[in-house]
Structures are given as structure tokens and as C-alpha cells.
Design an enzyme around this catalytic site. Structure first.
Site, mmCIF file in Angstrom:
data_model
loop_
_atom_site.group_PDB
_atom_site.id
_atom_site.type_symbol
_atom_site.label_atom_id
_atom_site.label_comp_id
_atom_site.label_asym_id
_atom_site.label_seq_id
_atom_site.Cartn_x
_atom_site.Cartn_y
_atom_site.Cartn_z
ATOM 1 N N GLU A 1 -4.302 -4.022 2.548
ATOM 2 C CA GLU A 1 -4.756 -5.036 1.587
ATOM 3 C C GLU A 1 -5.025 -6.370 2.271
ATOM 4 O O GLU A 1 -6.073 -6.997 2.046
ATOM 5 C CB GLU A 1 -3.716 -5.245 0.490
ATOM 6 C CG GLU A 1 -3.785 -4.254 -0.635
ATOM 7 C CD GLU A 1 -2.844 -4.632 -1.760
ATOM 8 O OE1 GLU A 1 -2.277 -5.747 -1.746
ATOM 9 O OE2 GLU A 1 -2.665 -3.803 -2.672
ATOM 10 N N ASP B 1 13.367 2.734 -3.081
ATOM 11 C CA ASP B 1 13.526 2.982 -4.509
ATOM 12 C C ASP B 1 13.359 4.464 -4.827
ATOM 13 O O ASP B 1 14.236 5.084 -5.437
ATOM 14 C CB ASP B 1 12.498 2.143 -5.271
ATOM 15 C CG ASP B 1 12.871 1.938 -6.729
ATOM 16 O OD1 ASP B 1 14.069 1.961 -7.045
ATOM 17 O OD2 ASP B 1 11.959 1.726 -7.551
ATOM 18 N N ARG C 1 3.064 -7.559 -7.705
ATOM 19 C CA ARG C 1 3.772 -8.476 -8.589
ATOM 20 C C ARG C 1 2.973 -9.758 -8.774
ATOM 21 O O ARG C 1 2.434 -10.269 -7.798
ATOM 22 C CB ARG C 1 5.151 -8.795 -7.982
ATOM 23 C CG ARG C 1 6.057 -7.579 -7.947
ATOM 24 C CD ARG C 1 7.411 -7.863 -7.354
ATOM 25 N NE ARG C 1 7.431 -7.774 -5.897
ATOM 26 C CZ ARG C 1 8.513 -7.484 -5.166
ATOM 27 N NH1 ARG C 1 9.646 -7.214 -5.755
ATOM 28 N NH2 ARG C 1 8.460 -7.443 -3.861
#
Length: 575
Positions: free
Chosen positions: A190, A324, A530
Site C-alpha cells: 500500500e 489475532d 483504521r
């Protein structure tokens, strides 16, 4: 290699709630979800059985639960931009245009995505004002990077001009601003794409290095997007089009965009979350009493998705492991197939331990990046059952306690709601209590932090019995389910009486909102990048079942199971 592993901690597992460590099973008929046991418990168990049946039905041919991601405005606007500048696939352009127009008419979820949609549609927008409205109160270690990202994306879409670049080597040198070494792979992609768009947009292509082009090249290959991330790939293709040698390849990949559009004509943020949903859904099914063969089939499918580094990504084929997903996979495999998955679990534990930071905390992706409370709590819950990891667990709990005692607002991490991190930390504290002898140096701090977390949830419950993302937000099922896990465990300490009432009100809130098909509909909970929301609808049912399982286990009869032998979720041969 070991074929078995340590069993879950009774009373501290997301899958097997049971009795809390150090407390006797409640006998008071006024304990949680037992205020009117004859009326409420059967309804609760019926709701859980319907949810369990829906989750089992979501399994695909490979055994994973299918959890596709909904379309999102940002990716759809960038996809339309790619197809427009490459001049390919007018039909797909029309589908994306129609999707964006409908999304704007119905109301965009945030000002930046509204600006992106309008800019892609050729309308005038004030991109800077939209960015300020989105990030004005965004307090996170990634805030600077997010502002740079959205600023560049909106400039590429035409919402405002590219800002003037500082001189190389000067303060704010763009080469440093877009630096992402040591970060997760999709973020490196990105940032290389954004740097390229920024440099060409301001007439300074010399700033783009061969390393930048190499970082973008994997996105030019056919097939699913690398790392399961449509946003990273679309940005990379927009950047690669600026180098003539990639022109034909970019046009070929642009023609494939139609293959990834959802039924509403939009493009999602990611390919889906089948691995994450299978791990968390498996934990929910285990807590609902699903039969062993059902859980073993889900476990077998997950083991096939383990990456060579021992971790898991969020979807099949995602080679970028993260803490996670790995924590949830380890916890589910431990609960569902400990006699078969010992080697797989051990590899997952090693992956987790390798990422623990010097502060005791865990980051989401790479060792050496910032530790996060919610991610650290998840790692604690995965590691605590194994006696050999006590030192790592203690260091992690010390980090969580210190962060929560020193924090003003409660951390939200990759979730948009407070209750996600709070339920994870309550479980982590209970895991710590379950494996630590009385009198430990952290005992008092853990008790205070745990009490503070439960008290925060009790104090912020809405009048309708639910919770929203943050206090004063309208209630939604996912936020309520997360909070329910924590408050249903608040049976000791000063918050116990109010937690009991909060538990029953939350259960009633959820039961009243179950749809005729047995499922639930919620506002999005996940954030990425986010603070932009994205939605995976199946996770709503997963989260609610987890919450209802814990509420049921908190009552005086903890062994009831909605998955009876005659239940659809118990049919032999189902995954």
C-alpha cells in the site's frame, strides 16, 4: 512431534466458559440469566440452537465457514478509477457507477468514503474537509500514516490536488513519510503504491525506487489479490499503470476486476474472513455443545490453512500471518481436537511467542511493531493453558494491566467498539488467575483492572439493554455480544450485583432482535484500514452465539446444550 496439547482452561476459555476460577458455581436463583429461569433459559437455548444451525450451514466444500466481505465504497471508487483510466470493461464500470450512486444516495458511512465516491463519479467535493472530519478525533499510533494515505487516495480520485512535496532530505521527506519497512506485507505494498501515486501526481517520479516497483509487482499477477486485500491490489495497479512496461499487465488485471465484484456491483475491502470465522465460529459451536465430529471437521479444515511460519491469516491463501487469527486458531484447535492437533498448536504457539515485544505485549503482525492491548489479550488466552509459557503470559498480562491502568479511553484496536478489547482483557485476566497461585505480585493489579473493565461496561449499558461502539452510540448486536461475555463473568467483586442485572438485560435485548431466519443483523464492527469500517455479516451470528454461550454458562445450570442429538447442528456428516 507431539500429537496432543494442553487442554483449555475451564472457566477462562472462550469456547468452554464453565465456572470462573476461584469461585463456586452460583446457586442463587437471582444469578445471571436466571432471574426467571423457567421463562428465559428455554428461549436462550432455542436462540443458541438456531444460531449453531446457521453456522454449520455456512460451511463450504473445503470445510471452512464461508464469510465473504460486503462491498465497500472506497474500493469501489478506486476500482472505477482503475477501469476508467485503463479504458476497459464498460459493463463493470457501469455496475460500479450504479453501486456508488446508490451508496451515496443511501448515505455513506463516513465523510472520506463519501468524498471518494463523489470524486469517482465526477462530482465536486472538498476532500480536505472530509479528511478533517474523519480523522479529527482519531487518536492512534497510525494516525499520521492514515492521514497521508487518505490524502493521497482522494487526490488520485480528484477530490483535491496533490500537496506539494518537500525537498528530498528535508524534514518531512516523502521517502521517509511512505517508509513501511518492518511492517506487514500488504501495508508495504500500500505505501509503495501511495508513494508512487504521490510522486507522479506532483511531477516527481524520481522519488520512486526500484524497490518500490518490486513491492508492487506481485499485484500484477493473475488470480486472487495478494494477502487477500483488494484495496492494496487496486492501489498497486493504479501505481503500476504509470510505468509503461506494466501497461498491458495492468489492463489484463483490470479486466479481472469484474470477477471480484459482489452482487450489488461493488468491490469489498478483502476477499473474506473464512479462516477467522471458522476459528471464532468453531469456538462458538464448541460453547454451544456441537458434537465432536462437527468440531473436528472444522479443525481439520483450519490445519490445512496454517502458514509455514506456524501462524494463520484471516482467509484461505493469505500468507501474511497475524497474531489475532493465530490466537483464535490455537484456542479453537486446543478446544476441539487436542489429541490430534498438538503439533499444529505448538507451531502456532511458537509463532505467537516469536512476536512478543520487549514490553511484554504483542503486535498484530510483525515483531518490533507497536503492541496492542486487544491483540495481547488474545495471545494470553491462547498461550495460558500451556505451563511452559507462564513467563510470557505474565509479561503480557503485566503489559495489559499497565496500559489499562494508565489509559484514559479504552483501546479499540481493529474493532470499532470498546467492548471487544474489554471482553478480551477480562478473559485474559481470568486465564492468568486460573494458572497463577494466590499471592502473585500481579494479583491486585489484575483484580483492579478486571473490575474496572466490568464496571465500565455495566456503567455504559444502554437503556434498551444493549451496547454500541462507544458510550451513547445506539445498541448493536455485535457490541452487545462482546459486552455480554465480560459482564456475564462479573460474578465477583463490587460489580457483581449490577453485572447480574446487566447480563439479563443484555440477553433479553439480543433475544428480542433475533430474526425469523435465526440470524442477527448488526452495524459493522471491523476496521481496516483504521478507522474505516468493513463488514463480514457471518461474524454477527458468531459473536452473538459466543455472548449467549457465556450468559448461559453463568446461570445455575451450566451444562445445558442447545445442540441435542436431534438438532440440525448435530447431523452426522455435517462439518
Amino acid at each position: 512431534m507431539s500429537t496432543s496439547c494442553a487442554l483449555p482452561l475451564r472457566g477462562a476459555s472462550l469456547a468452554v466458559p464453565g465456572a470462573l476460577p476461584g469461585s463456586a458455581p452460583p446457586t442463587d436463583p437471582l444469578s445471571p440469566v436466571a432471574l426467571r429461569p423457567d421463562a428465559l433459559r428455554p428461549e436462550l437455548d432455542r436462540a443458541r440452537a438456531r444460531l449453531a444451525t446457521r453456522l454449520v450451514a455456512a460451511a463450504g466444500p473445503d470445510g471452512l465457514l464461508r464469510a465473504p466481505c460486503d462491498s465497500r465504497i472506497l474500493e469501489s471508487a478506486l476500482a472505477l478509477r482503475l477501469l476508467t483510466v485503463t479504458g476497459v470493461d464498460p459493463d463493470a464500470q457501469e455496475r460500479l457507477t450504479r453501486h456508488l450512486k446508490i451508496a451515496v444516495d443511501e448515505g455513506a458511512p463516513d465523510p472520506v468514503q463519501e468524498a471518494a465516491a463523489r470524486a469517482a463519479l465526477g462530482e465536486y467535493v472538498d476532500g480536505r474537509a472530509a479528511l478533517n472530519r474523519l480523522l479529527g478525533g482519531f487518536d492512534h499510533f497510525t494516525a499520521g500514516r492514515k492521514r497521508l494515505m487518505f490524502q493521497t487516495v482522494l487526490a488520485e480520485l480528484g477530490a483535491h490536488p496533490f500537496p506539494e512535496l518537500p525537498s528530498p532530505g528535508a524534514p518531512g521527506d516523502p521517502g521517509a513519510l511512505f517508509e513501511a519497512r518492518g511492517q506487514q506485507r500488504w501495508l508495504i505494498t500500500e505505501m509503495a503504491a501511495l508513494k508512487t501515486l504521490y510522486a507522479f501526481g506532483t511531477g516527481a517520479p524520481r522519488l520512486v525506487t526500484e524497490d518500490d516497483w518490486r513491492a508492487l509487482t506481485p499485484c500484477s499477477l493473475p488470480g486472487p489479490p495478494p494477502y487477500g486485500n483488494h484495496l492494496a491490489r487496486i492501489l498497486a495497479l493504479l501505481a503500476l499503470r504509470l510505468r509503461p512496461r506494466y501497461a498491458a499487465t495492468v489492463r489484463a488485471r483490470a479486466r479481472e476486476v469484474r470477477n471480484w465484484l459482489r452482487g450489488d456491483g461493488g468491490l469489498p475491502f478483502i476477499t473474506g474472513m473464512d479462516v477467522f470465522a471458522t476459528a471464532t465460529g468453531g469456538l462458538a459451536l464448541a460453547g454451544a455443545g456441537a458434537p465432536a465430529h462437527t468440531l473436528r471437521a472444522l479443525a481439520a479444515a483450519l490445519t490445512e490453512c496454517q502458514n509455514p511460519d506456524g501462524g494463520w491469516g484471516f482467509d484461505r491463501g493469505v500468507a501474511q500471518s497475524d497474531v489475532d487469527d493465530t490466537a483464535y486458531c490455537v484456542e479453537f484447535l486446543r478446544a476441539s481436537a487436542p489429541e490430534r492437533c498438538g503439533g499444529v498448536v505448538a507451531a502456532g504457539e511458537r509463532y505467537l511467542l516469536d512476536r512478543q515485544g520487549g514490553d511484554g505485549g504483542f503486535p498484530t503482525f510483525e515483531h518490533g511493531t507497536a503492541s496492542e492491548v486487544a491483540i495481547t489479550a488474545a495471545a494470553v488466552n491462547a498461550l495460558a493453558p500451556a505451563p511452559g509459557h507462564r513467563r510470557a503470559v505474565e509479561a503480557a498480562v503485566r503489559f495489559v494491566v499497565a496500559r489499562q491502568e494508565g489509559a484514559g479511553e479504552f483501546e479499540r484496536s481493529w474493532s470499532l467498539n470498546e467492548s471487544n478489547a474489554l471482553f478480551r482483557t477480562v478473559l485474559a485476566y481470568d486465564s492468568f488467575r486460573a494458572v497463577t497461585p494466590p499471592g502473585h505480585a500481579l494479583e491486585a493489579g489484575v483484580a483492579r483492572a478486571r473490575q474496572r473493565a466490568v464496571a465500565r461496561l455495566v456503567a455504559t449499558q444502554n437503556a434498551d439493554g444493549g451496547w454500541g461502539h462507544v458510550p451513547s452510540d445506539p445498541s448493536d448486536p455485535i457490541s452487545t455480544a462482546y459486552a455480554l461475555i465480560a459482564v456475564s463473568r462479573g460474578r465477583d467483586g463490587p460489580s457483581a450485583p449490577t453485572a447480574r442485572g446487566a447480563t439479563e438485560r443484555a440477553v433479553r435485548h439480543l433475544l428480542e432482535r433475533q430474526r425469523p431466519d435465526g440470524g442477527f443483523v448488526s452495524r459493522p464492527d471491523q476496521a481496516g484500514p483504521r478507522p474505516l469500517a468493513y463488514h463480514v455479516p457471518l461474524l454477527t451470528d458468531v459473536c452473538v452465539l459466543l455472548g449467549l454461550n457465556h450468559a448461559r454458562a453463568a446461570g445455575p445450570h451450566t451444562h445445558g446444550s442447545p445442540c441435542s442429538p436431534d438438532s440440525p447442528c448435530s447431523h452426522r456428516g455435517t462439518p
